[in-house]
Design a protein around this motif. Structure first.
Motif, PDB file in Angstrom:
ATOM      1  N   TYR A  55       9.226  23.722 -74.774  1.00  0.00           N
ATOM      2  CA  TYR A  55       8.715  24.190 -76.202  1.00  0.00           C
ATOM      3  C   TYR A  55       7.252  23.714 -76.507  1.00  0.00           C
ATOM      4  N   TRP A  56       6.396  24.585 -76.859  1.00  0.00           N
ATOM      5  CA  TRP A  56       5.114  24.257 -76.917  1.00  0.00           C
ATOM      6  C   TRP A  56       4.817  23.216 -78.051  1.00  0.00           C
ATOM      7  N   PRO A  57       5.455  23.118 -79.347  1.00  0.00           N
ATOM      8  CA  PRO A  57       5.236  21.985 -80.102  1.00  0.00           C
ATOM      9  C   PRO A  57       5.665  20.836 -79.799  1.00  0.00           C
ATOM     10  N   ASN A  58       6.878  20.666 -79.013  1.00  0.00           N
ATOM     11  CA  ASN A  58       7.234  19.448 -78.362  1.00  0.00           C
ATOM     12  C   ASN A  58       6.121  18.825 -77.396  1.00  0.00           C
ATOM     13  N   GLN A  59       5.447  19.661 -76.581  1.00  0.00           N
ATOM     14  CA  GLN A  59       4.601  19.199 -75.686  1.00  0.00           C
ATOM     15  C   GLN A  59       3.257  18.666 -76.319  1.00  0.00           C
ATOM     16  N   VAL A  60       2.945  19.153 -77.457  1.00  0.00           N
ATOM     17  CA  VAL A  60       1.838  18.834 -78.228  1.00  0.00           C
ATOM     18  C   VAL A  60       2.580  17.250 -78.901  1.00  0.00           C
ATOM     19  N   TYR A  61       3.603  17.355 -79.323  1.00  0.00           N
ATOM     20  CA  TYR A  61       3.859  16.207 -79.864  1.00  0.00           C
ATOM     21  C   TYR A  61       3.703  14.703 -78.976  1.00  0.00           C
ATOM     22  N   ILE A  62       4.116  14.793 -77.889  1.00  0.00           N
ATOM     23  CA  ILE A  62       3.958  13.812 -76.827  1.00  0.00           C
ATOM     24  C   ILE A  62       2.624  13.767 -76.356  1.00  0.00           C
ATOM     25  N   GLY A  63       1.928  14.657 -76.621  1.00  0.00           N
ATOM     26  CA  GLY A  63       0.507  14.564 -76.055  1.00  0.00           C
ATOM     27  C   GLY A  63       0.049  15.348 -74.832  1.00  0.00           C
ATOM     28  N   ASN A  64       0.925  16.022 -74.393  1.00  0.00           N
ATOM     29  CA  ASN A  64       0.519  16.819 -73.052  1.00  0.00           C
ATOM     30  C   ASN A  64      -0.271  18.009 -73.595  1.00  0.00           C
ATOM     31  N   LYS A  65      -0.280  18.490 -74.855  1.00  0.00           N
ATOM     32  CA  LYS A  65      -0.899  19.600 -75.170  1.00  0.00           C
ATOM     33  C   LYS A  65      -1.754  19.234 -76.548  1.00  0.00           C
ATOM     34  N   HIS A  66      -2.935  19.821 -76.716  1.00  0.00           N
ATOM     35  CA  HIS A  66      -3.631  19.451 -78.054  1.00  0.00           C
ATOM     36  C   HIS A  66      -3.202  20.521 -79.058  1.00  0.00           C
ATOM     37  N   PRO A  67      -3.391  20.048 -80.159  1.00  0.00           N
ATOM     38  CA  PRO A  67      -3.057  20.670 -81.303  1.00  0.00           C
ATOM     39  C   PRO A  67      -3.990  22.272 -81.377  1.00  0.00           C
ATOM     40  N   ASP A  68      -5.498  21.872 -80.699  1.00  0.00           N
ATOM     41  CA  ASP A  68      -6.423  23.199 -80.657  1.00  0.00           C
ATOM     42  C   ASP A  68      -5.685  24.005 -79.591  1.00  0.00           C
ATOM     43  N   GLU A  69      -5.127  23.639 -78.477  1.00  0.00           N
ATOM     44  CA  GLU A  69      -4.419  24.524 -77.706  1.00  0.00           C
ATOM     45  C   GLU A  69      -3.164  25.259 -78.239  1.00  0.00           C
ATOM     46  N   LEU A  70      -2.523  24.585 -78.967  1.00  0.00           N
ATOM     47  CA  LEU A  70      -1.261  25.446 -79.528  1.00  0.00           C
ATOM     48  C   LEU A  70      -1.766  26.545 -80.752  1.00  0.00           C
ATOM     49  N   ALA A  71      -2.894  26.108 -81.323  1.00  0.00           N
ATOM     50  CA  ALA A  71      -3.492  27.223 -82.402  1.00  0.00           C
ATOM     51  C   ALA A  71      -3.998  28.358 -81.629  1.00  0.00           C
ATOM     52  N   GLU A  72      -4.119  28.342 -80.181  1.00  0.00           N
ATOM     53  CA  GLU A  72      -4.460  29.498 -79.545  1.00  0.00           C
ATOM     54  C   GLU A  72      -3.204  30.502 -79.283  1.00  0.00           C
ATOM     55  N   VAL A  73      -1.961  29.870 -79.385  1.00  0.00           N
ATOM     56  CA  VAL A  73      -0.900  30.435 -78.944  1.00  0.00           C
ATOM     57  C   VAL A  73      -0.222  31.346 -79.984  1.00  0.00           C
ATOM     58  N   ALA A  74      -0.111  32.561 -79.740  1.00  0.00           N
ATOM     59  CA  ALA A  74       0.404  33.337 -80.885  1.00  0.00           C
ATOM     60  C   ALA A  74       2.032  32.726 -81.230  1.00  0.00           C
ATOM     61  N   GLN A  75       2.268  33.002 -82.736  1.00  0.00           N
ATOM     62  CA  GLN A  75       3.239  32.781 -83.046  1.00  0.00           C
ATOM     63  C   GLN A  75       4.495  33.681 -83.134  1.00  0.00           C
ATOM     64  N   PRO A  76       5.589  33.837 -82.899  1.00  0.00           N
ATOM     65  CA  PRO A  76       6.565  32.486 -83.003  1.00  0.00           C
ATOM     66  C   PRO A  76       6.567  31.972 -81.538  1.00  0.00           C
ATOM     67  N   TRP A  77       6.811  30.667 -81.541  1.00  0.00           N
ATOM     68  CA  TRP A  77       6.513  29.937 -80.072  1.00  0.00           C
ATOM     69  C   TRP A  77       7.966  29.606 -79.401  1.00  0.00           C
ATOM     70  N   CYS A  78       8.879  29.976 -80.083  1.00  0.00           N
ATOM     71  CA  CYS A  78      10.215  29.840 -79.559  1.00  0.00           C
ATOM     72  C   CYS A  78      10.610  30.681 -78.470  1.00  0.00           C
ATOM     73  N   ASP A  79      10.093  31.906 -78.350  1.00  0.00           N
ATOM     74  CA  ASP A  79      10.125  32.644 -77.152  1.00  0.00           C
ATOM     75  C   ASP A  79       9.134  32.389 -76.168  1.00  0.00           C
ATOM     76  N   LYS A  80       8.435  31.533 -76.332  1.00  0.00           N
ATOM     77  CA  LYS A  80       7.463  31.566 -75.204  1.00  0.00           C
ATOM     78  C   LYS A  80       7.450  29.884 -74.566  1.00  0.00           C
ATOM     79  N   ALA A  81       7.575  30.125 -73.158  1.00  0.00           N
ATOM     80  CA  ALA A  81       7.606  28.992 -72.374  1.00  0.00           C
ATOM     81  C   ALA A  81       6.134  28.133 -72.280  1.00  0.00           C
ATOM     82  N   CYS A  82       5.932  26.864 -72.945  1.00  0.00           N
ATOM     83  CA  CYS A  82       4.860  26.297 -72.341  1.00  0.00           C
ATOM     84  C   CYS A  82       4.622  26.022 -70.849  1.00  0.00           C
ATOM     85  N   ASP A  83       3.383  26.003 -70.448  1.00  0.00           N
ATOM     86  CA  ASP A  83       2.838  26.027 -69.020  1.00  0.00           C
ATOM     87  C   ASP A  83       3.277  24.498 -68.739  1.00  0.00           C
ATOM     88  N   VAL A  84       3.467  23.742 -69.455  1.00  0.00           N
ATOM     89  CA  VAL A  84       3.828  22.136 -69.226  1.00  0.00           C
ATOM     90  C   VAL A  84       5.136  21.898 -69.693  1.00  0.00           C
TER      91      VAL A  84
END
Lengths: 514, 109
Positions: free
Chosen positions: A55-84
């Motif tokens: 889940y994208w936001p979880n990967q941002v929370y622990i620092g594997n993804k940057h908030p700027d990267e999350l901002a580029e992902v179209a919402q909703p996020w719950c139907d998209k798997a993060c590449d990490v």
């Protein structure tokens, strides 16, 4: 003296069974409407650990993804798997429920947490393999555990709070007193979850800061739980109890409370403690909250979404004396919502944002990034609460327009330029400004940003003691370099003093001559 | 609408008479404004609070509606509301509020 941010830790715990058994939305529903469609439907909306990992936001929370990267992902996020989908990240980790139940037992020093023998045996090795665990913590988990029948009896006859994993009863938390509700099994469960997740955050932050555990002199806990008995319901002390388990042998500590604003209050207090010289190293920490698990579950289930509030959150920030490189907290630029501020949004934002900037002649646009309430909009939007960070940015931008610091045409771009997309779990105090501190430290040290403002806000009416709103803010800025010696006088000053003395002397001579 | 606020609105209506009450809202968007307006006119649409099944028909406005704005001292409005006026979707709020008022208000001249 200055205080700097030496490092931060951010952790999540995947607790699907606690959503069902301990979240207040669910426990309330079970009382008022036990046969409800919601309760029947709910289990099929629970996410697996793997789903939580990707889940994208979880990967941002622990620092594997940057908030700027999350901002580029179209919402909703719950139907998209993060590449990490790593369990570990630069800020911390996501812990699965089975390991966490063992950690809860390690954090319980009164023998209240009972685990079924087979369950404990099956998962002990996994916890032992966790890089932040050490022998002293693992040794707190007893070799001899409890039989399943006894656990079932404790839950059915002794008011113990069940611990479940994949729908199976695998343990329980016993009550700590027969009649004191403050020590009931329910409260002890809630407090031990908070404590154990705080321990995880403390261990992660100390590791990330590169300091040794012995360096920590003081811990401030800023969670939203209260521990105590019937004679002192909120007596405390989560901070010291978590420090004990984390092995911070030279630390004492205390709890700071202020609802969702508490982390920002605690950061300012910790920075002041360091800057004053009272303590050299202070850690601000908070564990998470079981009551808020699945808080918006009804809306999520109704809309066919997964239960996204299945993560207990935790964070910790290490503050030390100036090291010459780490970003510093500017204690001369603090925002405060005071008793007299009032509750109009305009007054609130002015008190938190522009009052501290005005003191230094700065404009709203002089702050590179604002971190107010960083709730994940994937969770809040389907529940009708909107995009909380975005609402904050719109208000700050509108105030900037009113002050003539921003063109009205730039209202829409302000949130992109000076804001962040929310990623934090809706755990009350956890999303409140502080999730950004880890990224802010990195980005300031990399020279990408110069100043960021962390804003904590709290709804005090929930405690029924006051209707006042609350909030504080502080600015983290790039390290301004070596501090001037506070004692002594510079060469220029000496020259000035001599010149003045000679001038005075000459004036005296002239006066005498006349 | 918060259950405690429903209780207070109901008590004020009983104490002062519904024709003498104006409810002023400050909700952040149209839908929430509409729900609150419906609650104090037709009754609580969520069937949860003291106004369930109670149609008070009170006069209700959002603070950003022009009729209300006209009643304010300009300086006070500028200081207290103008920032949020810039942030909110005022047209959406006006649409929601007007629809509820037209259908359920009992005391509009």
């Amino acid at each position: 003296m200055k205080s700097v941010i030496k490092g931060a830790g951010y952790i999540l715990v995947h607790t699907p069974d606690m959503v069902l058994h301990n979240g207040t939305t669910q426990t309330t529903e079970r009382i008022v409407n036990p046969e409800s469609e919601y309760l029947k439907e709910l289990p099929s909306h629970i996410r697996s650990f793997d789903q939580a990992l990707s889940y994208w936001p979880n990967q941002v929370y622990i620092g594997n993804k940057h908030p700027d990267e999350l901002a580029e992902v179209a919402q909703p996020w719950c139907d998209k798997a993060c590449d990490v989908s790593d369990r570990f990240g630069p800020f911390g980790q996501m812990m699965p429920q089975e390991e966490f139940l063992l950690l809860m037992q390690a954090c319980d020093v009164f023998g209240l947490v009972k685990l079924e023998q087979g369950f404990a045996d099956a998962h002990r090795a996994a916890l032992a393999a966790n890089p932040i665990m050490d022998e002293t913590i693992l040794a707190r988990i007893p070799e001899t555990q409890t039989a399943g029948e006894e656990i079932a009896r404790l839950v059915s006859e002794e008011h113990s709070e069940g611990l479940y994993h994949n729908g199976t009863l695998v343990g329980c938390v016993n009550r700590a007193h027969d009649i004191d509700v403050n020590l009931s099994a329910h409260v002890m469960h809630e407090n031990l979850v908070s404590k154990a997740s705080s321990v995880m955050a403390l261990l992660s932050a100390v590791k990330n800061a590169g300091i040794s555990k012995e360096d920590v002199e003081y811990v401030v806990d800023c969670a939203e739980e209260a521990c105590g008995d019937m004679n002192q319901r909120g007596g405390g002390n989560f901070a010291k109890s978590a420090a004990e388990i984390a092995g911070l042998a030279n630390a004492t500590g205390s709890d700071a409370r202020g609802f969702c604003a508490a982390p920002a209050h605690a950061m300012i207090e910790a920075a002041a403690l360091v800057a004053s010289g009272a303590y050299k190293t202070v850690v601000v920490t908070a564990g998470g909250c079981t009551a808020k698990l699945g808080m918006n579950g009804k809306d999520h289930v109704k809309k066919g979404l997964p239960i996204m509030e299945d993560m207990v959150g935790g964070f910790a920030v290490v503050l030390t004396q100036d090291d010459g490189v780490s970003p510093e907290i500017n204690l001369d630029m603090l925002g405060r919502h005071t008793v007299g501020t009032g509750s109009a949004p305009q007054a609130v934002i002015s008190s938190l944002v522009t009052n501290p900037l005005d003191k230094h002649g700065l404009k709203i646009t002089d702050i590179d990034k604002y971190s107010p309430e960083m709730q994940n909009p994937d969770i809040t939007k389907p529940a009708g609460a909107g995009d909380v960070p975005l609402s904050n940015y719109k208000m700050i931008a509108a105030l900037a327009v009113k002050r003539g610091e921003l063109q009205k045409a730039d209202l829409a771009t302000f949130p992109v330029k000076h804001g962040l997309t929310g990623w934090a779990p809706t755990q009350g105090h956890i999303p409140s400004g502080v999730p950004y501190i880890g990224f802010a430290r990195n980005d300031i040290m990399a020279g990408k940003l110069n100043r960021v403002m962390i804003i904590g806000k709290g709804s005090l009416f929930l405690g029924r003691m006051t209707n006042l709103f609350d909030g504080v803010s502080f600015v983290i800025q790039a390290n301004t370099g070596a501090e001037k010696a506070e004692a002594g006088v510079s060469e220029d000053e000496v020259k000035g003093m001599i010149a003045k003395a000679m001038k005075d002397f000459a004036a005296t001579l002239l006066a005498q001559a006349e | 609408m918060d259950l405690e606020n429903q209780k207070r609105v109901k008590e004020f209506a009983e104490q002062y008479g519904p024709e003498n009450i104006v409810v002023l809202l400050g909700a952040a968007e149209g839908e929430a404004s509409g729900l609150a307006a419906e609650t104090v006119t037709a009754g609580d649409p969520t069937y949860a609070g003291p106004l369930t099944g109670v149609s008070l028909g009170l006069t209700v406005y959002h603070v950003c509606e022009p009729e209300v704005k006209a009643e304010f001292d300009d300086a006070v409005y500028d200081e207290q509301v103008s920032m949020m006026e810039m942030v909110l979707d005022v047209d959406d709020i006006i649409n929601e509020m007007s629809a509820i008022r037209d259908e359920h208000c009992k005391y509009l001249g």
